[in-house]
Design an enzyme around this catalytic site. Structure first.
Site, short mmCIF file in Angstrom:
data_model
loop_
_atom_site.label_atom_id
_atom_site.label_comp_id
_atom_site.label_asym_id
_atom_site.label_seq_id
_atom_site.Cartn_x
_atom_site.Cartn_y
_atom_site.Cartn_z
N ILE A 96 0.82 -1.21 0.00
CA ILE A 96 0.00 0.00 0.00
C ILE A 96 0.86 1.27 0.00
O ILE A 96 0.58 2.22 -0.74
CB ILE A 96 -0.95 -0.04 1.21
CG1 ILE A 96 -2.00 -1.14 0.96
CG2 ILE A 96 -1.64 1.30 1.46
CD1 ILE A 96 -2.89 -1.43 2.12
N LYS A 149 -14.17 -9.44 -16.69
CA LYS A 149 -15.01 -10.62 -16.62
C LYS A 149 -14.14 -11.87 -16.49
O LYS A 149 -12.94 -11.76 -16.75
CB LYS A 149 -15.93 -10.69 -17.83
CG LYS A 149 -15.20 -10.55 -19.19
CD LYS A 149 -15.20 -11.78 -20.00
CE LYS A 149 -13.89 -12.47 -20.04
NZ LYS A 149 -13.63 -13.37 -21.11
N HIS A 179 -15.64 -6.53 -23.22
CA HIS A 179 -15.11 -5.72 -24.32
C HIS A 179 -15.92 -5.84 -25.61
O HIS A 179 -15.82 -5.00 -26.48
CB HIS A 179 -13.61 -6.00 -24.54
CG HIS A 179 -13.31 -7.25 -25.27
ND1 HIS A 179 -13.25 -8.47 -24.67
CD2 HIS A 179 -13.06 -7.48 -26.58
CE1 HIS A 179 -12.96 -9.38 -25.58
NE2 HIS A 179 -12.83 -8.81 -26.75
N GLU A 217 -13.20 -19.38 -32.87
CA GLU A 217 -11.85 -18.82 -32.82
C GLU A 217 -10.85 -19.86 -33.32
O GLU A 217 -11.00 -21.05 -33.03
CB GLU A 217 -11.48 -18.45 -31.37
CG GLU A 217 -12.34 -17.36 -30.79
CD GLU A 217 -11.81 -16.91 -29.42
OE1 GLU A 217 -11.09 -15.92 -29.39
OE2 GLU A 217 -12.11 -17.59 -28.43
N HIS A 241 -19.73 -12.31 -23.37
CA HIS A 241 -19.82 -11.63 -24.67
C HIS A 241 -21.06 -12.00 -25.49
O HIS A 241 -21.74 -11.14 -26.03
CB HIS A 241 -18.59 -11.95 -25.51
CG HIS A 241 -17.29 -11.69 -24.82
ND1 HIS A 241 -17.11 -10.62 -23.98
CD2 HIS A 241 -16.10 -12.34 -24.87
CE1 HIS A 241 -15.85 -10.64 -23.54
NE2 HIS A 241 -15.23 -11.67 -24.05
N LYS A 327 -12.53 -22.80 -29.15
CA LYS A 327 -11.11 -22.61 -29.48
C LYS A 327 -10.69 -23.64 -30.51
O LYS A 327 -11.26 -24.73 -30.59
CB LYS A 327 -10.26 -22.81 -28.22
CG LYS A 327 -10.59 -21.86 -27.07
CD LYS A 327 -10.04 -20.47 -27.32
CE LYS A 327 -10.27 -19.55 -26.15
NZ LYS A 327 -10.15 -18.14 -26.50
C1 BG6 Z 1 -11.79 -12.78 -24.25
C2 BG6 Z 1 -11.70 -14.24 -23.93
O1 BG6 Z 1 -12.64 -12.14 -23.36
O2 BG6 Z 1 -12.25 -12.61 -25.58
C3 BG6 Z 1 -10.79 -14.95 -24.91
O3 BG6 Z 1 -11.23 -14.43 -22.61
C4 BG6 Z 1 -11.21 -14.66 -26.33
O4 BG6 Z 1 -10.76 -16.35 -24.66
C5 BG6 Z 1 -11.40 -13.15 -26.56
O5 BG6 Z 1 -10.22 -15.16 -27.22
C6 BG6 Z 1 -11.99 -12.85 -27.92
O6 BG6 Z 1 -12.02 -11.47 -28.09
P1 BG6 Z 1 -11.80 -10.80 -29.52
O7 BG6 Z 1 -12.04 -9.35 -29.32
O8 BG6 Z 1 -10.41 -11.13 -29.95
O9 BG6 Z 1 -12.83 -11.46 -30.40
#
Ligand code: BG6
Length: 479
Positions: A96, A149, A179, A217, A241, A327
């Site tokens: 701190i 998150k 995001h 992904e 998301h 993935k």
């Molecule tokens: C993140 C996940 O929040 O979003 C990841 O933890 C994922 O696992 C990523 O790959 C995907 O985000 P973006 O913006 O690259 O589609």
């Protein structure tokens, strides 16, 4: 909450960002380059950054770390820009007292009082101890906190976490980040739906057959095994998301472009969702996942998930929403695809090509180079009456604004600096999503193996039948 009076995107007020987890992957890839971009574009002109993490660093080595991150992720940086940015970087060793000293040092030359934005880029397990440290350090007033998150792992833990956070910070000070809500293309869904007269009248169960939200992904674990093992695809991507994107797609028109009105409509969508039934879910794991370093040899964590869910209200009753993400799949894509109902009668005979490539579709590409396409049947030129699927496409890249796109984290940091909650999730919304998820979390279906580079386990076709997954596209996006 205040009305959004800032449609032009004005700069944020003087702010010291205290970045916890400052040498982690997210900071390196997104946050440090993102704040550089905000400074350079004049959107965050009075920013100071205090980094801290458990890694051994000094101010000098943190500056070097940031330089490497910019070299990799920020494009061209001039000497003058770097000199300005690096002079705003400070480092606090754990403890701190060190944090106080570093903040004081960072703010020493500031002419106006700085507000503080604590960015908790730390694993969920560590978030609460940082919150307690902030309280003990007296760094709560004049402060906001951004939390990453997933927010909890189920309803009970999310409630507990919310209650614990609220002991220290008021809800007004808390910004739970997702995001996907900061992506330019996600916001364009709102513009598309509510700034035009054309689409809203057909945006309902009478005209729409089903909706797909598909985020495959190509990426694998990327050194995140310990995070991913305890999270899995559902908690990492769906409850966060994909459900947020679903809310933008399904919500009623908000009365105003302000946080309260938008949150209210999103939360109504979440309240209308039917619980996720295990029979409507396919969980998968790519072959070889259990051999990855840091993964248990008998791991049941899903690296893939596809599911069917319903928003049971007047607009959407009976319309399935199909969600998929995973993935090591065949392609990296982020699409929303809206399939319209087929015409009730067809004068076109069998063999004409009608319906051959599925129904007419509207597709949003949520990639940074955002696109929208409307695919429909048209007549193939020449004799006879052959029908072909054709498309009209809009691509942000082809406009003169393509250079103004803000990266999702940049936008969200800027909005949090300004205290605007529109693009953040709320305690109530997050808790409801865990509630909807309970049947699946309590009785997860077994994971099915799939080959890396595929589109997931075979069961995904049964899940969506009699429809078909829109991906892979029958035609590529136009270049
Ligand atoms: C993140 C996940 O929040 O979003 C990841 O933890 C994922 O696992 C990523 O790959 C995907 O985000 P973006 O913006 O690259 O589609």
């Amino acid at each position: 909450m205040a009305r959004n009076k800032d449609p032009q995107g004005t700069p944020g007020p003087p702010t010291t960002v205290v970045l916890f987890g400052a040498t982690g992957d997210l900071a390196r890839r997104k946050l440090l380059p993102g704040m550089f971009h905000l400074l350079r574009s004049g959107l965050l002109p009075h920013v100071q950054i205090v980094g801290t993490s458990l890694d051994e660093h000094t101010r000098e080595s943190f500056i070097e770390f940031t330089r490497a991150s910019l070299d990799e992720f920020a494009g061209d940086v001039t000497e003058a820009e770097w000199a300005d940015y690096s002079s705003r970087l400070f480092w606090a060793k754990p403890g701190i007292g060190n944090l106080h000293a570093a903040i004081e040092e960072a703010e020493a030359g500031c002419t106006e009082p700085q507000q503080r934005l604590h960015y908790l880029s730390v694993p969920p397990k560590a978030a609460m101890s940082v919150i307690h440290d902030l309280k003990a350090a007296g760094l709560v007033d004049r402060s906001r906190v951004i939390m990453e998150k997933p927010f909890g792992t189920d309803l009970a833990s999310a409630r507990q976490l919310n209650a614990a956070v609220h002991e220290v910070f008021d809800e007004e000070q808390v910004f739970r980040i997702d995001h996907f809500l900061g992506k330019e293309a996600a916001l364009n869904i709102l513009a598309f739906r509510f700034a035009n007269g054309l689409f809203e009248p057909i945006w309902n169960r009478t005209m729409i057959d089903h909706i797909q939200i598909d985020v495959p992904e190509e990426l694998g674990l990327e050194q995140r095994a310990s995070f991913y093992e305890s999270t899995g695809a559902y908690r990492d991507m769906v409850v966060t998301h994909l459900f947020q994107v679903l809310a933008f797609t399904a919500m009623e028109p908000p009365t105003e472009l302000n946080p309260q009105a938008i949150t209210e409509e999103k939360n109504k969508v979440f309240r209308s969702m039917l619980p996720i039934e295990p029979k409507d879910v396919v969980r998968g794991q790519y072959a070889g996942y259990r051999d990855e370093p840091g993964v248990a040899p008998d791991s049941e964590t899903e690296t893939f998930i596809a599911l069917k869910c319903y928003v049971d209200n007047w607009r959407w009753a009976g319309v399935p929403f199909y969600l998929r993400t995973g993935k090591r799949l065949a392609a990296g894509q982020r699409i929303i695809s809206v399939a319209f109902k087929e015409p009730p009668k067809s004068m076109f005979p069998a063999g004409s090509g009608i319906g051959q490539n599925g129904p007419d579709h509207l597709t949003f590409d949520l990639a940074d180079r955002s696109k929208v396409s409307l695919s429909f049947y048209g007549k193939r030129p020449g004799p006879g009456f052959r029908l072909e699927k054709v498309s009209m496409q809009f691509s942000m890249e082809e406009t003169s604004w393509s250079g103004s796109v803000l990266e999702a984290y940049e936008r969200l940091i800027l909005e949090a600096v300004k205290g605007n909650h529109t693009l953040f999730t709320t305690a109530q919304g997050v808790e409801r999503l865990w509630e909807v998820s309970a049947p699946l979390l309590e009785n997860p279906t077994p994971v099915r193996m799939y080959e890396p580079g595929s589109w997931g386990p075979n069961q995904i076709h049964q899940l969506i039948a009699p429809h078909a997954w829109r991906l892979p596209f029958e035609r590529r996006w136009r270049d």
